[in-house]
Design a protein around this motif. Structure first.
Motif, PDB file in Angstrom:
ATOM      1  N   UNK A  32       0.946  -0.880   0.371  1.00  0.00           N
ATOM      2  CA  UNK A  32       0.242   0.182  -0.520  1.00  0.00           C
ATOM      3  C   UNK A  32       0.473   1.119   0.162  1.00  0.00           C
ATOM      4  N   UNK A  33       0.272   2.306  -0.289  1.00  0.00           N
ATOM      5  CA  UNK A  33       1.436   3.090  -0.563  1.00  0.00           C
ATOM      6  C   UNK A  33       0.846   3.897   0.988  1.00  0.00           C
ATOM      7  N   UNK A  34       2.040   4.940   1.297  1.00  0.00           N
ATOM      8  CA  UNK A  34       2.472   5.713   2.668  1.00  0.00           C
ATOM      9  C   UNK A  34       0.865   5.948   2.901  1.00  0.00           C
ATOM     10  N   UNK A  35       0.534   7.319   2.283  1.00  0.00           N
ATOM     11  CA  UNK A  35      -0.452   7.797   3.069  1.00  0.00           C
ATOM     12  C   UNK A  35      -1.674   7.178   2.927  1.00  0.00           C
ATOM     13  N   UNK A  36      -1.717   6.039   2.352  1.00  0.00           N
ATOM     14  CA  UNK A  36      -3.386   4.977   2.013  1.00  0.00           C
ATOM     15  C   UNK A  36      -2.925   4.608   3.156  1.00  0.00           C
ATOM     16  N   UNK A  37      -2.161   3.805   4.095  1.00  0.00           N
ATOM     17  CA  UNK A  37      -1.616   2.893   4.898  1.00  0.00           C
ATOM     18  C   UNK A  37      -1.893   3.331   6.643  1.00  0.00           C
ATOM     19  N   UNK A  38      -1.982   4.768   6.069  1.00  0.00           N
ATOM     20  CA  UNK A  38      -0.963   4.906   7.748  1.00  0.00           C
ATOM     21  C   UNK A  38      -3.120   6.021   7.871  1.00  0.00           C
ATOM     22  N   UNK A  43      -4.738   0.435   8.982  1.00  0.00           N
ATOM     23  CA  UNK A  43      -2.970  -0.243   8.700  1.00  0.00           C
ATOM     24  C   UNK A  43      -2.634   0.040   9.845  1.00  0.00           C
ATOM     25  N   UNK A  44      -2.635   0.942  10.481  1.00  0.00           N
ATOM     26  CA  UNK A  44      -1.444   1.265  11.490  1.00  0.00           C
ATOM     27  C   UNK A  44      -1.081  -0.487  12.024  1.00  0.00           C
ATOM     28  N   UNK A  45      -2.059  -1.424  11.839  1.00  0.00           N
ATOM     29  CA  UNK A  45      -2.081  -3.120  12.996  1.00  0.00           C
ATOM     30  C   UNK A  45      -1.449  -3.315  12.584  1.00  0.00           C
ATOM     31  N   UNK A  46      -1.266  -3.256  10.661  1.00  0.00           N
ATOM     32  CA  UNK A  46      -1.156  -3.740   9.772  1.00  0.00           C
ATOM     33  C   UNK A  46       0.583  -3.986   9.234  1.00  0.00           C
ATOM     34  N   UNK A  47       0.166  -2.349   9.261  1.00  0.00           N
ATOM     35  CA  UNK A  47       2.220  -2.077   9.375  1.00  0.00           C
ATOM     36  C   UNK A  47       2.880  -2.813  10.695  1.00  0.00           C
ATOM     37  N   UNK A  48       1.999  -2.668  12.086  1.00  0.00           N
ATOM     38  CA  UNK A  48       2.721  -3.424  13.115  1.00  0.00           C
ATOM     39  C   UNK A  48       2.698  -4.872  12.726  1.00  0.00           C
ATOM     40  N   UNK A 113      13.869  -1.036  12.422  1.00  0.00           N
ATOM     41  CA  UNK A 113      13.418   0.206  12.942  1.00  0.00           C
ATOM     42  C   UNK A 113      12.959   1.280  12.043  1.00  0.00           C
ATOM     43  N   UNK A 114      13.379   1.053  10.934  1.00  0.00           N
ATOM     44  CA  UNK A 114      12.623   2.278  10.281  1.00  0.00           C
ATOM     45  C   UNK A 114      10.983   1.784   9.872  1.00  0.00           C
ATOM     46  N   UNK A 115      10.981   1.090   9.992  1.00  0.00           N
ATOM     47  CA  UNK A 115       9.075   0.404   9.526  1.00  0.00           C
ATOM     48  C   UNK A 115       8.104   1.013  10.803  1.00  0.00           C
ATOM     49  N   UNK A 116       9.224   1.297  12.047  1.00  0.00           N
ATOM     50  CA  UNK A 116       8.523   1.261  12.946  1.00  0.00           C
ATOM     51  C   UNK A 116       8.571   3.213  13.331  1.00  0.00           C
ATOM     52  N   UNK A 117      10.280   3.580  12.861  1.00  0.00           N
ATOM     53  CA  UNK A 117      10.039   5.316  12.817  1.00  0.00           C
ATOM     54  C   UNK A 117       8.826   5.425  12.039  1.00  0.00           C
ATOM     55  N   UNK A 118       8.400   5.131  11.064  1.00  0.00           N
ATOM     56  CA  UNK A 118       7.177   5.851   9.971  1.00  0.00           C
ATOM     57  C   UNK A 118       6.249   5.700  11.135  1.00  0.00           C
ATOM     58  N   UNK A 119       6.133   4.299  11.509  1.00  0.00           N
ATOM     59  CA  UNK A 119       4.361   4.656  11.744  1.00  0.00           C
ATOM     60  C   UNK A 119       4.696   4.933  13.277  1.00  0.00           C
ATOM     61  N   UNK A 120       5.690   5.816  14.296  1.00  0.00           N
ATOM     62  CA  UNK A 120       6.155   6.896  14.869  1.00  0.00           C
ATOM     63  C   UNK A 120       5.528   7.941  13.978  1.00  0.00           C
ATOM     64  N   UNK A 121       6.019   8.563  13.298  1.00  0.00           N
ATOM     65  CA  UNK A 121       6.083   9.672  12.956  1.00  0.00           C
ATOM     66  C   UNK A 121       4.737   9.970  12.547  1.00  0.00           C
ATOM     67  N   UNK A 122       3.947   8.861  11.741  1.00  0.00           N
ATOM     68  CA  UNK A 122       3.018   8.861  11.489  1.00  0.00           C
ATOM     69  C   UNK A 122       1.458   9.040  12.485  1.00  0.00           C
ATOM     70  N   UNK A 123       1.601   8.656  13.319  1.00  0.00           N
ATOM     71  CA  UNK A 123       0.451   8.358  14.821  1.00  0.00           C
ATOM     72  C   UNK A 123       1.326   9.578  15.603  1.00  0.00           C
ATOM     73  N   UNK A 124       1.992  10.440  15.219  1.00  0.00           N
ATOM     74  CA  UNK A 124       2.585  11.462  16.202  1.00  0.00           C
ATOM     75  C   UNK A 124       1.558  12.634  15.036  1.00  0.00           C
ATOM     76  N   UNK A 125       1.980  12.543  14.453  1.00  0.00           N
ATOM     77  CA  UNK A 125       1.292  13.757  13.718  1.00  0.00           C
ATOM     78  C   UNK A 125      -0.278  13.910  12.877  1.00  0.00           C
ATOM     79  N   UNK A 126      -0.908  12.835  12.616  1.00  0.00           N
ATOM     80  CA  UNK A 126      -2.201  12.994  12.629  1.00  0.00           C
ATOM     81  C   UNK A 126      -2.503  11.553  14.033  1.00  0.00           C
ATOM     82  N   UNK A 129      -6.600   9.167  12.366  1.00  0.00           N
ATOM     83  CA  UNK A 129      -7.155   7.956  12.561  1.00  0.00           C
ATOM     84  C   UNK A 129      -7.703   6.676  13.313  1.00  0.00           C
ATOM     85  N   UNK A 130      -7.151   7.807  14.693  1.00  0.00           N
ATOM     86  CA  UNK A 130      -8.405   6.255  15.578  1.00  0.00           C
ATOM     87  C   UNK A 130      -9.104   6.540  15.939  1.00  0.00           C
ATOM     88  N   UNK A 131      -9.325   6.383  16.750  1.00  0.00           N
ATOM     89  CA  UNK A 131     -10.758   5.871  16.983  1.00  0.00           C
ATOM     90  C   UNK A 131     -11.486   7.019  18.205  1.00  0.00           C
TER      91      UNK A 131
END
Length: 155
Positions: A32-38, A43-48, A113-126, A129-131
């Motif tokens: 998936x494209x990164x923006x679509x994923x997060x 998408x966050x669950x799938x990334x984890x 580590x790179x993948x978790x950094x992406x998860x963290x960056x997106x979760x902190x910025x937006x 996406x979370x209930x």
């Protein structure tokens, strides 16, 4: 009549070429494209889940960092065969085969580590996406834990 045929032909070609970019932009089902994923919680669950799956790969904790290469590097096994990569690991002969094995281990570790950094960056910025904030905190907590685990083990 001829003008009508040209007009219809040009219109058809215009529509065909205008929609061509979308038609050629095929996305594989498992990527998936990164923006679509997060853009949503799933998408966050799938990334984890992808991070956890990568941690279980045979190049890292699925084998090499639990039962094989790490044990050979520590000298825990006695090698009967005095040749091959396993023997070179035991004797700390860092030839091309051993270097390739170690590079494979580290590349898989740092990929996580790179993948978790992406998860963290997106979760902190937006947080949209979370209930709720608790769900966002769980995602961030898991991502921070995975990243810390790998950073500790990569030293």
């Amino acid at each position: 009549m001829r003008h009508r045929f040209i007009f219809i032909s040009m219109t058809f070609l215009g529509i065909l070429f205008a929609s061509c970019n979308d038609w050629l932009d095929v996305q594989p089902e498992d990527q998936r494209k990164e923006d679509d994923m997060f853009s949503h919680y799933k998408g966050y669950r799938n990334a984890l889940s992808g991070c956890y799956a990568a941690m279980g790969h045979t190049s890292v904790y699925g084998q090499k960092l639990t039962t094989s290469d790490i044990e050979l590097l520590a000298g825990m096994w006695e090698m009967m065969d005095n040749s091959g990569t396993n023997y070179d690991l035991t004797t700390h002969n860092y030839n091309d085969g051993v270097r390739s094995t170690i590079q494979d281990i580290y590349s898989k570790m740092f990929n996580v580590i790179v993948q978790t950094n992406k998860i963290i960056a997106h979760a902190e910025a937006d947080g949209g996406a979370f209930p709720d904030e608790a769900t966002r905190s769980v995602i961030l907590g898991e991502a921070y834990a995975i990243r810390a685990y790998w950073k500790i083990h990569s030293k």
